[in-house]
Design a protein around this motif. Structure first.
Motif, short mmCIF file in Angstrom:
data_model
loop_
_atom_site.label_atom_id
_atom_site.label_comp_id
_atom_site.label_asym_id
_atom_site.label_seq_id
_atom_site.Cartn_x
_atom_site.Cartn_y
_atom_site.Cartn_z
N VAL A 140 -19.35 -9.40 24.00
CA VAL A 140 -18.74 -8.41 23.11
C VAL A 140 -19.77 -7.89 22.11
O VAL A 140 -19.86 -6.68 21.85
N LEU A 141 -20.55 -8.81 21.55
CA LEU A 141 -21.58 -8.40 20.59
C LEU A 141 -22.61 -7.47 21.22
O LEU A 141 -23.03 -6.48 20.61
N LEU A 142 -23.02 -7.77 22.43
CA LEU A 142 -24.02 -6.94 23.10
C LEU A 142 -23.51 -5.54 23.36
O LEU A 142 -24.22 -4.54 23.17
N ILE A 143 -22.26 -5.44 23.81
CA ILE A 143 -21.68 -4.12 24.07
C ILE A 143 -21.56 -3.33 22.77
O ILE A 143 -21.89 -2.14 22.71
N ALA A 144 -21.10 -3.99 21.70
CA ALA A 144 -20.95 -3.32 20.41
C ALA A 144 -22.31 -2.88 19.85
O ALA A 144 -22.47 -1.76 19.36
N SER A 150 -25.04 -2.30 21.55
CA SER A 150 -25.58 -1.23 22.38
C SER A 150 -24.92 0.10 22.04
O SER A 150 -25.59 1.14 21.97
N ALA A 151 -23.60 0.08 21.82
CA ALA A 151 -22.89 1.32 21.49
C ALA A 151 -23.37 1.92 20.17
O ALA A 151 -23.38 3.14 19.99
N GLN A 152 -23.79 1.06 19.24
CA GLN A 152 -24.26 1.53 17.94
C GLN A 152 -25.77 1.79 17.92
O GLN A 152 -26.31 2.22 16.91
N GLY A 153 -26.43 1.52 19.03
CA GLY A 153 -27.87 1.77 19.11
C GLY A 153 -28.72 0.69 18.48
O GLY A 153 -29.90 0.92 18.20
N TYR A 154 -28.14 -0.50 18.23
CA TYR A 154 -28.90 -1.59 17.61
C TYR A 154 -29.68 -2.38 18.67
O TYR A 154 -29.32 -2.38 19.85
N GLU A 155 -30.73 -3.05 18.24
CA GLU A 155 -31.45 -3.95 19.13
C GLU A 155 -30.56 -5.14 19.47
O GLU A 155 -29.72 -5.57 18.67
N LEU A 156 -30.76 -5.70 20.65
CA LEU A 156 -29.86 -6.73 21.17
C LEU A 156 -30.33 -8.15 20.91
O LEU A 156 -29.56 -9.10 21.04
N GLY A 157 -31.60 -8.32 20.55
CA GLY A 157 -32.15 -9.66 20.43
C GLY A 157 -31.51 -10.49 19.34
O GLY A 157 -31.10 -11.64 19.58
N LEU A 158 -31.42 -9.94 18.14
CA LEU A 158 -30.91 -10.71 17.00
C LEU A 158 -29.46 -11.15 17.19
O LEU A 158 -29.16 -12.33 16.98
N PRO A 159 -28.52 -10.25 17.59
CA PRO A 159 -27.15 -10.73 17.79
C PRO A 159 -27.04 -11.80 18.88
O PRO A 159 -26.25 -12.73 18.76
#
Length: 417
Positions: free
Chosen positions: A232-236, A238-247
């Motif tokens: 869920v965090l990765l999809i959210a 990605s939708a906001q254009g944030y990098e995925l590593g930290l979450p």
């Protein structure tokens, strides 16, 4: 070209060859790090440039840390065994049905958690399922490895290489689906059909239908919840254009912490069981790529790509995607994606060319065992279970499965225009 340039190319070639073939059975990370160290020792690369190259992988390192932690706590808490038990029951005694079930789960995991998650999280569960069903584990394990790459451009988050190639500036989800929905469908479908045909003899007969199924322990439920929350965090993000590593990293740490607190145990045993060698491997590869870039090869590639795109964007997309697909197996698709990204920034080509390169860098690694980071992680996972697949064994399968899937996906993207 100067002696300096030839020396860099030679060192990078030897290091990459070592990563691929593992001479003396030394880990892949040893060769990548050794290559980077030789560049520094002989003054072919400055410490500052090497450190800057290492830092470029920051988001990838965080992503991998999170996935590695999630995998280890899931293994410790029996989540993989629990999944395996239910998979065997659903297969109802059919080895072919178990294979299809594994492939289908792999599609879901890759799409929503990334291909690295399929390699790290799903592979141990699949091995456990095959053992419980008393079925040959290799076809199931190959399904994990190949679907991890074949489905890795369904969504932007399905492969960290997507983020690398687009330089962190991903297209909107609607534009992404317009470009990649049909190519992804063909990539997945062709990979399944060809792999099923290649492994047909191993998938005959029946497997166990009845296995003992226990309740998932509290720690296993927390691990499962952590994996779902990470998706869920990765999809959210990605939708906001944030990098995925930290979450991803925070989710892995939080899941491990929740289990350790609940069971009142130290996290050091879990941390000690994680296969951390993948991090220096990735860092070493980034340094090798930066050294290659300093020789002017990227400027040359950018010029060729721009000239080809000016004549025929669709043809250039197909040719460039094919070259990158096979080239990714010579250096791993993560640094290959970095080279392609830097080249694209200089070439300024139409979107179809960028898309062709992405298909190549995602799907091409199904040819060989070191083509992608996901496949290296997969290899690490199966070695922990006592299995091993050599370079030539994987190539025999990949050489049959990868090309038709690649040409189908590239052809579909060219057809879309």
């Amino acid at each position: 070209m100067t002696l300096h340039t030839y020396a860099i190319w030679a060192i990078c070639f030897v290091a990459t060859f070592g990563v691929i073939t593992r001479p003396f059975k030394l880990p892949e990370a040893v060769w990548a790090v050794a290559g980077a160290a030789v560049l520094l020792v002989f003054g072919l690369m400055s410490p500052g440039a090497a450190w800057a190259a290492v830092l470029k992988g920051g988001d990838v390192y965080l992503f991998l840390i999170g996935m590695l932690l999630l995998s280890e706590v899931a293994r410790e808490q029996g989540l993989f065994d629990w999944v395996a038990e239910h998979a065997v029951r659903l297969a109802k005694g059919s080895t072919s049905r178990l294979f299809a079930l594994v492939f289908g789960v792999g599609i879901v995991v890759t799409t929503f958690l990334s291909n690295d998650a399929t390699a790290v999280v799903l592979t141990p569960a699949v091995y456990a399922a095959a053992k419980k069903a008393k079925a040959d584990p290799l076809p199931m394990l190959f399904a994990c490895a190949l679907i991890a790459n074949a489905a890795s451009f369904v969504l932007p988050i399905s492969n960290p290489a997507n983020l690398v190639l687009y330089g962190g500036e991903m297209p909107l989800l609607g534009a992404w689906m317009a470009s990649f929905a049909l190519p992804s469908l063909l990539s997945i479908g062709v990979t399944f059909l060809v792999l099923r045909w290649v492994e047909r003899e191993r998938l005959t007969g029946q497997c166990e239908t009845v296995v003992e199924t226990g309740n998932l322990p509290r720690g296993g439920k927390i691990a499962l919840g952590g994996i779902v929350a990470t998706a869920v965090l990765l999809i959210a993000a990605s939708a906001q254009g944030y990098e995925l590593g930290l979450p991803t990293c925070l989710a892995g740490i939080a899941t491990m912490a929740a289990i350790c607190i609940g069971e009142r145990k130290s996290p050091f045993r879990t941390l000690g069981s994680v296969s951390w060698a993948v991090l220096p491997l990735v860092a070493g590869l980034f340094v090798l790529v930066e050294a290659l870039a300093s020789t002017g090869v990227i400027t040359m590639l950018a010029r060729w790509l721009a000239e080809g795109a000016a004549r025929s964007p669709s043809t250039t997309a197909g040719i460039a995607g094919t070259i990158l697909a096979f080239g990714s197996n010579l250096m791993n698709n993560l640094p290959a994606g970095l080279i392609a990204s830097t080249t694209l920034q200089q070439a300024h080509v139409p979107q179809i060319v960028t898309d062709g390169l992405l298909i190549g860098v995602d799907l091409g690694p199904n040819l060989s065992i070191t083509g992608s980071l996901a496949t290296i992680l997969w290899l690490t996972a199966i070695r922990r279970e006592g299995e091993d697949v050599g370079f030539w064994r994987f190539l025999k399968v990949g050489a049959v499965v990868m090309p038709p899937a690649l040409f189908a996906a590239l052809g579909a993207r060219m057809l879309i225009g």
